[in-house]
Design a protein around this motif. Structure first.
Motif, PDB file in Angstrom:
ATOM      1  N   ALA A  36      36.108  42.553  44.908  1.00  0.00           N
ATOM      2  CA  ALA A  36      36.356  43.562  45.939  1.00  0.00           C
ATOM      3  C   ALA A  36      35.489  43.187  47.420  1.00  0.00           C
ATOM      4  O   ALA A  36      35.989  43.560  48.370  1.00  0.00           O
ATOM      5  CB  ALA A  36      35.447  44.798  45.387  1.00  0.00           C
ATOM      6  N   GLN A  37      34.326  42.608  47.313  1.00  0.00           N
ATOM      7  CA  GLN A  37      33.707  42.154  48.424  1.00  0.00           C
ATOM      8  C   GLN A  37      34.487  41.200  49.252  1.00  0.00           C
ATOM      9  O   GLN A  37      34.163  41.323  50.567  1.00  0.00           O
ATOM     10  CB  GLN A  37      32.198  41.603  48.199  1.00  0.00           C
ATOM     11  N   ARG A  38      35.171  40.468  48.800  1.00  0.00           N
ATOM     12  CA  ARG A  38      35.869  39.558  49.650  1.00  0.00           C
ATOM     13  C   ARG A  38      36.878  39.994  50.365  1.00  0.00           C
ATOM     14  O   ARG A  38      37.408  39.433  51.338  1.00  0.00           O
ATOM     15  CB  ARG A  38      36.711  38.241  48.586  1.00  0.00           C
ATOM     16  N   MET A  39      37.317  41.076  49.918  1.00  0.00           N
ATOM     17  CA  MET A  39      38.324  42.147  50.767  1.00  0.00           C
ATOM     18  C   MET A  39      37.863  42.785  51.850  1.00  0.00           C
ATOM     19  O   MET A  39      38.865  43.634  52.402  1.00  0.00           O
ATOM     20  CB  MET A  39      39.154  42.602  49.634  1.00  0.00           C
ATOM     21  N   ASP A  60      41.102  44.788  52.585  1.00  0.00           N
ATOM     22  CA  ASP A  60      42.292  44.090  52.597  1.00  0.00           C
ATOM     23  C   ASP A  60      43.015  43.654  51.229  1.00  0.00           C
ATOM     24  O   ASP A  60      42.152  43.597  50.262  1.00  0.00           O
ATOM     25  CB  ASP A  60      42.000  42.858  53.378  1.00  0.00           C
ATOM     26  N   SER A  61      44.220  43.583  51.314  1.00  0.00           N
ATOM     27  CA  SER A  61      44.718  43.249  49.634  1.00  0.00           C
ATOM     28  C   SER A  61      44.461  44.047  48.509  1.00  0.00           C
ATOM     29  O   SER A  61      43.833  43.531  47.574  1.00  0.00           O
ATOM     30  CB  SER A  61      44.443  41.741  49.603  1.00  0.00           C
ATOM     31  N   ALA A 113      48.663  47.826  53.873  1.00  0.00           N
ATOM     32  CA  ALA A 113      49.312  49.185  54.135  1.00  0.00           C
ATOM     33  C   ALA A 113      49.524  49.790  52.497  1.00  0.00           C
ATOM     34  O   ALA A 113      49.826  49.161  51.612  1.00  0.00           O
ATOM     35  CB  ALA A 113      50.803  49.345  54.649  1.00  0.00           C
ATOM     36  N   ARG A 114      49.419  51.216  52.362  1.00  0.00           N
ATOM     37  CA  ARG A 114      49.343  51.631  51.172  1.00  0.00           C
ATOM     38  C   ARG A 114      50.218  53.042  51.067  1.00  0.00           C
ATOM     39  O   ARG A 114      49.852  53.868  51.956  1.00  0.00           O
ATOM     40  CB  ARG A 114      48.093  51.758  50.398  1.00  0.00           C
ATOM     41  N   HIS A 157      48.149  41.089  54.083  1.00  0.00           N
ATOM     42  CA  HIS A 157      48.499  40.565  55.242  1.00  0.00           C
ATOM     43  C   HIS A 157      49.143  39.394  55.243  1.00  0.00           C
ATOM     44  O   HIS A 157      49.722  38.869  56.211  1.00  0.00           O
ATOM     45  CB  HIS A 157      47.044  40.400  55.745  1.00  0.00           C
ATOM     46  N   ARG A 158      49.354  38.685  53.777  1.00  0.00           N
ATOM     47  CA  ARG A 158      50.018  37.347  53.786  1.00  0.00           C
ATOM     48  C   ARG A 158      51.467  37.751  53.426  1.00  0.00           C
ATOM     49  O   ARG A 158      52.426  36.842  53.222  1.00  0.00           O
ATOM     50  CB  ARG A 158      49.393  36.746  52.494  1.00  0.00           C
TER      51      ARG A 158
END
Lengths: 367, 393
Positions: free
Chosen positions: B284-287, B362-363, B2-3, B156-157
């Motif tokens: 960035a790609q991992r997210m 994410d994140s 969320a932002r 999410h964590r």
């Protein structure tokens, strides 16, 4: 009474019970204790423990057995049980200095204040300003309410000392003062104290408790325990019966510990401490207060200005209060998180005990 | 993920409520009550006082770290589902018990997933509850009327950061006409810590950057010395006071790090190395969170081509020279320049972390932090090519 009969030695034992134990052998009392008490008296006849014991058994056989001393004492004491509604109390007058220190004295009413009917022990390091702060309290109460009857009792200062002190601290000028040194000289210190503690003063500042005890011992040749209990009881009575607010300065050890009697410590309403912090700044902190629990443990910093006035750091106190409120809330919140865990995983079970530890596994290379 | 942008009071209270509910639960238990066996990893479960409790894979990393086992080895074994990890943990637990003579540990659980996600010694848990952090934030806003909450990031964590900005704009004309910033700080909540870190926003694109430029003076006032990242040390009133005092010190310097302008100039004027741009791209790609494989590939390509074009450019040049890029070491890649400046790379990351680009990420909070780490590198070890005018490939 026990019949006096038998040989001379037996008669002596029988007479002793009549004279000292009201003709009864007290129950649940060791024979040896009675014999030692009996033997403490000087007499011509040498009476052995065996003879004493034999006569004692005869007397008991004749039916002269009484209550135990503890039971006898218990029977003699009349307890008075009544509802709080039926009790009578002095007026719990609230005396206000109109300064920040009021909030430390009590928290039952907005702004706080010093309640009548209380005994407050004040301890503090030498030179921190105990007398100055408390004299300022008295002067401020008098300023706020000219009808308030305040009294400063100094056991240490001479007239010249207080005169010099007055020049440095003009605020004390209007505080009625009793210099006990005058009464030490003529041996009337106890009479002077008793008179003033029962004279209807609203606030009495005793400076200092320990020094008065010493002076009572020296001037009247009293023992420490007698002097301490006499003074303590008088202070408590002034509060309990007359509704006075008694402030007593007490000495402390170099390590910062209270040195007075435990009785006094527990009988007091509040324990006020004045200290230097590690940076050398002065503060007041209550370690106990039956009239203001919310102020306990919170530091009120103060300074003594060049005119001898006591200046409290109110904003710092408010900051401390708000930080402690955060800490208190956080403690509750952390406990809630604990509960949340227990509800989530342990079905509300609070305690987690040891589990059977896993089977031993050989480490790599272990053979 | 969320932002929130420019959070108003009503929204602030709403987020507070949400984060309070999502607060990680904690429990101090005797170490001897925790039991791990050979099947724990596969089942994602441990026993606590005989009760089976679900844990996530990150828990085992944290447990291994507490037992002082090699983090690299743990990750490797975990990735390969290797049963040796269980054995290492079981033996590690035994050693730990004997060296610490028992003692307690703190378990930290995510209430949303109902999993234990972390374990540490109780003294290492210094995080204030989210509610208290929100109380402190309100207090800070009351004390500093010129501050606003620019955004709140939550991943999410359960990690969260509240990003506060001072409204004053600060320009750095030497670095470019667009380089106007607002400065402030973030209060960051991890599973076991609460800390503050410098935060700023580049006004031209409202990108947020969480950066620590290391220990030093800020705001040009060299009397104000402190760590720009400051961790809370406990839950007592005194600890909170020290934490708030630290923020006061930052405020005295208007939250502007002294070294910021010099670092900005270096970032603008230094080409990013292949490894720097590649790391940013991979982060960035991992997210990217996209279940559809085709869509996911499209997003990964977009990140490569649109947001980090320096990567493709450098790779193309390497291939053109007849070199197999997969055979290059990290060290070699650090000597190869891209056609993006370090500042371009930082801005790509912060833009992705601060704005809705259509790519499901994410994140985002950690994108800002990673961008901050790259930016801060300029004041620490230096950018890879900061002093390498000769790098030509």
């Amino acid at each position: 009474m026990i019949e006096i009969k038998g040989g001379k030695k037996e008669q002596i034992v029988r007479e002793w019970f009549n004279n000292h134990k009201e003709g009864l052998v007290p129950a649940k009392t060791k024979v040896l204790d009675l014999f030692q008490e009996f033997g403490a008296e000087e007499r011509d006849e040498d009476i052995s423990y065996g003879l004493f014991n034999g006569v004692l058994k005869k007397i008991m056989g004749e039916g002269h057995v009484g209550a135990s001393p503890a039971a006898a004492k218990r029977d003699s004491v009349e307890t008075k049980i009544m509802t709080v509604e039926d009790m009578t109390f002095p007026d719990f007058t609230l005396h206000k200095t109109k300064k920040k220190v009021d909030e430390l004295f009590s928290d039952h009413e907005v702004g706080g204040g010093l309640y009548g009917g209380t005994v407050t022990i004040v301890i503090g390091e030498s030179g921190v300003g105990k007398s100055t702060v408390l004299l300022d309290v008295l002067a401020s109460i008098k300023d706020a309410n000219p009808d308030a009857k305040v009294l400063y009792v100094s056991s240490e200062m001479t007239k010249n000392d207080i005169g010099f002190y007055y020049k440095k601290t003009p605020a004390i000028g209007k505080v009625p003062t009793l210099l006990l040194m005058e009464h030490v000289k003529d041996g009337t210190i106890d009479i002077a104290l008793e008179k003033e503690f029962n004279a209807g003063h609203d606030i009495i500042l005793l400076d200092s408790y320990q020094d008065v005890v010493v002076k009572l011992k020296e001037a009247l040749n009293w023992k420490s325990t007698k002097a301490e209990s006499w003074l303590t009881n008088m202070m408590i009575e002034a509060a309990e019966k007359n509704g006075a607010a008694v402030l007593a300065i007490q000495h402390m050890t170099k390590g910062g510990q209270y040195v007075g009697s435990t009785y006094l410590k527990h009988a007091t309403t509040a324990m006020m401490e004045m200290m230097f912090d590690i940076t050398g700044q002065r503060y007041i902190e209550f370690s106990k207060n039956r009239r203001g629990g919310s102020g306990v443990g919170k530091r009120l910093y103060f300074k003594l200005d060049e005119k001898g006035n006591v200046v409290y750091d109110a904003s710092r106190y408010e900051e401390t209060k708000s930080l402690m409120a955060i800490e208190e809330k956080e403690t509750i919140r952390q406990a809630d998180l604990n509960k949340k865990f227990e509800d989530m995983f342990l079905n509300g079970k609070k305690d987690v005990t040891d589990d059977s530890v896993e089977e031993p596994v050989e480490k790599e290379g272990d053979e | 993920m969320a932002r929130e942008k420019s959070v108003n009071e009503a929204r602030f209270l709403e987020i507070r409520e949400q984060l309070s509910k999502a607060e990680h639960a904690t429990k101090e238990v005797p170490l001897s009550s925790i039991s791990v066996d050979e099947k724990s990893m596969r089942k994602g479960q441990i026993l606590v006082g005989g009760t089976p409790i679900t844990v996530n894979s990150y828990f085992f990393v944290r447990l291994a770290s507490m037992l002082k086992l090699s983090t690299g080895l743990t990750h490797e074994l975990l990735k390969n589902n290797d049963d040796k990890l269980a054995m290492h943990l079981i033996n590690g637990l035994k050693d730990y018990r004997s060296s610490t003579k028992g003692g307690n540990v703190l378990l930290i659980a995510n209430p949303n997933t109902k999993e234990i996600v972390d374990i540490c010694e109780p003294s290492k848990y210094r995080k204030l509850s989210n509610e208290t952090v929100f109380d402190l934030t309100s207090r800070i806003l009351n004390d500093h009327s010129n501050m606003i909450i620019e955004s709140v990031d939550v991943d999410h964590r359960g990690r969260a950061s509240i990003n506060l900005l001072n409204n004053d704009e600060v320009g750095f004309a030497n670095a470019g006409a667009d380089e106007f910033f607002k400065f402030g700080f973030s209060i960051v909540q991890t599973s076991r810590d609460t800390y503050v870190e410098m935060y700023n926003q580049r006004l031209v694109c409202t990108n947020g950057l969480r950066a620590s430029l290391g220990q030093g003076a800020i705001g040009g006032n060299r009397d104000i010395q402190f760590q720009e990242t400051f961790k809370l040390q406990g839950h007592s009133a005194e600890d909170v006071k020290i934490f708030l005092n630290h923020i006061e010190q930052m405020k005295k310097a208007n939250f502007v790090p002294t070294s910021f302008e010099a670092t900005l100039m270096s970032a603008v004027n230094t080409k990013a190395s292949l490894v720097e741009v590649q790391d940013a791209l991979i982060t960035a790609q991992r997210m990217v969170r996209e279940p559809d494989e085709n869509m996911k590939k499209a997003y990964l390509d977009t990140l490569d081509r649109k947001w980090f074009p320096g990567h493709a450019d450098a790779m193309a040049r390497i291939v053109k020279k007849g070199i197999d890029p997969t055979k290059l070491s990290e060290k070699q890649k650090s000597f190869i320049k891209s056609n993006m400046s370090v500042w371009d790379v930082v801005n790509s990351m912060t833009f992705l972390g601060s704005n809705n680009t259509g790519i499901p990420l994410d994140s985002k909070e950690s994108l800002k932090a990673t961008a901050g780490s790259l930016f801060g590198k300029g004041t620490k070890s230096g950018y890879d090519l900061q002093f390498a005018e000769f790098a030509s490939l």
